[in-house]
Design an enzyme around this catalytic site. Structure first.
Site, short mmCIF file in Angstrom:
data_model
loop_
_atom_site.label_atom_id
_atom_site.label_comp_id
_atom_site.label_asym_id
_atom_site.label_seq_id
_atom_site.Cartn_x
_atom_site.Cartn_y
_atom_site.Cartn_z
N HIS A 249 34.31 39.37 42.51
CA HIS A 249 34.86 38.89 43.77
C HIS A 249 33.89 39.13 44.93
O HIS A 249 34.03 38.52 45.98
CB HIS A 249 36.19 39.60 44.09
CG HIS A 249 37.24 39.37 43.06
ND1 HIS A 249 37.40 40.21 41.98
CD2 HIS A 249 38.15 38.38 42.92
CE1 HIS A 249 38.39 39.75 41.23
NE2 HIS A 249 38.86 38.65 41.78
N ASP A 319 36.20 29.78 37.64
CA ASP A 319 36.91 30.76 38.45
C ASP A 319 36.82 30.28 39.90
O ASP A 319 36.12 29.31 40.21
CB ASP A 319 36.26 32.14 38.27
CG ASP A 319 37.23 33.29 38.52
OD1 ASP A 319 38.26 33.06 39.19
OD2 ASP A 319 36.96 34.41 38.06
#
Length: 403
Positions: A249, A319
């Site tokens: 992330h 993703d």
């Protein structure tokens, strides 16, 4: 995938490993060919013995693939581009969600901010997302259990508990989880973590099925089969977050692991899930530098390995692309350029949250159109991606009618 509104965040505590060695996986993986050191550009075909031992890789029915081609033939370029985008609108108001889906996007990802208090409210929201019942959208969420839960009423265990229990407990838990999702109108679960943790201190350990590739593979198989009657299961994060340590992330985790080691230590759960019938694989923003310096989500090589070596025929989804932007790497600072590169590399569906603004999905679709017109993205690659996504949507319509 962004993990806001999860039940908790990544506890690093040791848990007992379990499972048995899967002889079939050993046979299959022995046939996944690569050059010494894992450096060849084009892998050889699996050996005859491995191919005969393997169950044919699942894909959409021939009828739905044909119907998808017919539907695509009536779409213009802009519609095909929208077809390969899954977006999001924050909040629980169905009106802006339906407005977004009216733009022709194939999917909507439900994040924590989208979750209402009750199953009935969620069902009303997902119903609003369905513009054409004959071609239902991919309504997705991350429902892993344990540390990553979107449905407040999901009390089934996740991998943090299931890794220490018999594999059948995973099947039961994910069957219950799939039922809850389907009852709420969710059709896709980004919920099967096929990553093998390198140790109990690993970033992904709490969400993975452990450090033993064979035991993890057995539980991935069970998770896919358990929820198959209810939702389309997704394997993540290919080619494996366990070996590439660090939080994707905020960075691009990397590893120097070569293909031979990856095949033995990381690939088994992904192959197991593919053979169990998982129709979707999520590409991680992970760099295996001995194979390709680029993140797998942007790497033609890793897409080729997934298709040719592991025999996957379903939908490849990225993703969240905003994670690439948040890595701080200048090469990945443009979300639209990242989307174009991922589709060109072989992804069929790009996941676009609202990091670049509420119209992120439309900006990406427009960028894909521009890329085709400029020659940066082959038109046939976009059409292939859209065809796979449409075929999956038709499969979901068939599943809903069959229940």
């Amino acid at each position: 995938m962004r993990l806001s509104s999860t039940r908790a965040h990544e506890p690093h505590q040791a848990r007992r490993r379990g499972g048995v060695v899967l002889l079939l996986l050993s046979t299959l993986l022995a046939g996944v060919a690569c050059a010494p050191g894992g450096s060849s550009h084009r892998p050889a075909a699996p050996t005859t013995s491995a191919a005969s031992a393997a169950t044919p890789a699942p894909s959409s029915s021939a009828d739905n693939r044909s119907r998808a081609q017919e539907i695509l033939s009536r779409m213009d370029l802009a519609q095909q581009a929208a077809c390969v985008v899954m977006g999001n609108v924050p909040g629980t108001d169905p009106a802006p969600m339906r407005a977004m889906m009216g733009g022709g996007f194939s999917g909507f990802i439900l994040m924590g901010s989208n979750m209402p208090a009750t199953p009935d409210e969620l069902h009303a929201m997902t119903a609003a997302l369905t513009v054409d019942p004959g071609l239902p959208p991919l309504i997705a969420t991350d429902e892993e259990g344990g540390d990553v839960v979107r449905l407040p009423w999901d009390d089934q265990p996740g991998a943090d508990v299931l890794k220490a229990q018999p594999a059948d407990a995973t099947r039961v838990a994910f069957a219950q989880r799939g039922t809850l999702l389907a009852q709420s109108g969710v059709t896709v679960n980004f919920g099967v973590v096929a990553d093998v943790a390198q140790s109990p201190e690993s970033f992904i350990y709490a969400r993975s099925f452990g450090t033993d590739p064979a035991a993890a593979a057995e539980r991935v198989d069970a998770a896919v089969r358990g929820q198959a009657p209810w939702v389309s299961a997704t394997l993540k994060h290919f080619p494996g977050h366990g070996a590439a340590e660090g939080d994707s992330h905020r960075m691009i985790p990397s590893t120097g692991m070569d293909l031979a080691t990856w095949r033995a230590q990381v690939a088994p759960p992904f192959l197991s899930g593919i053979r169990a019938g998982a129709p979707i694989v999520m590409m991680g923003h992970l760099a295996y530098t001995a194979v390709d310096a680029q993140p797998a989500s942007l790497s033609p090589r890793w897409h080729q390995i997934l298709r040719d070596d592991l025999g996957f025929r379903g939908v490849i989804v990225t993703d969240d692309l905003d994670m690439l932007v948040d890595s701080g790497e200048p090469a990945y600072a443009d979300e639209v350029a990242d989307a174009v590169q991922s589709v060109a590399a072989g992804s069929d569906l790009v996941l676009a949250l609202d990091g670049a603004g509420p119209d992120t999905a439309q900006k990406i679709a427009d960028g894909l159109v521009a890329a085709v017109r400029s020659g940066a993205l082959p038109a046939e690659r976009l059409r292939e991606a859209a065809s796979r996504v449409v075929a999956l949507r038709l499969d979901i319509a068939d599943r809903s009618r069959g229940r």
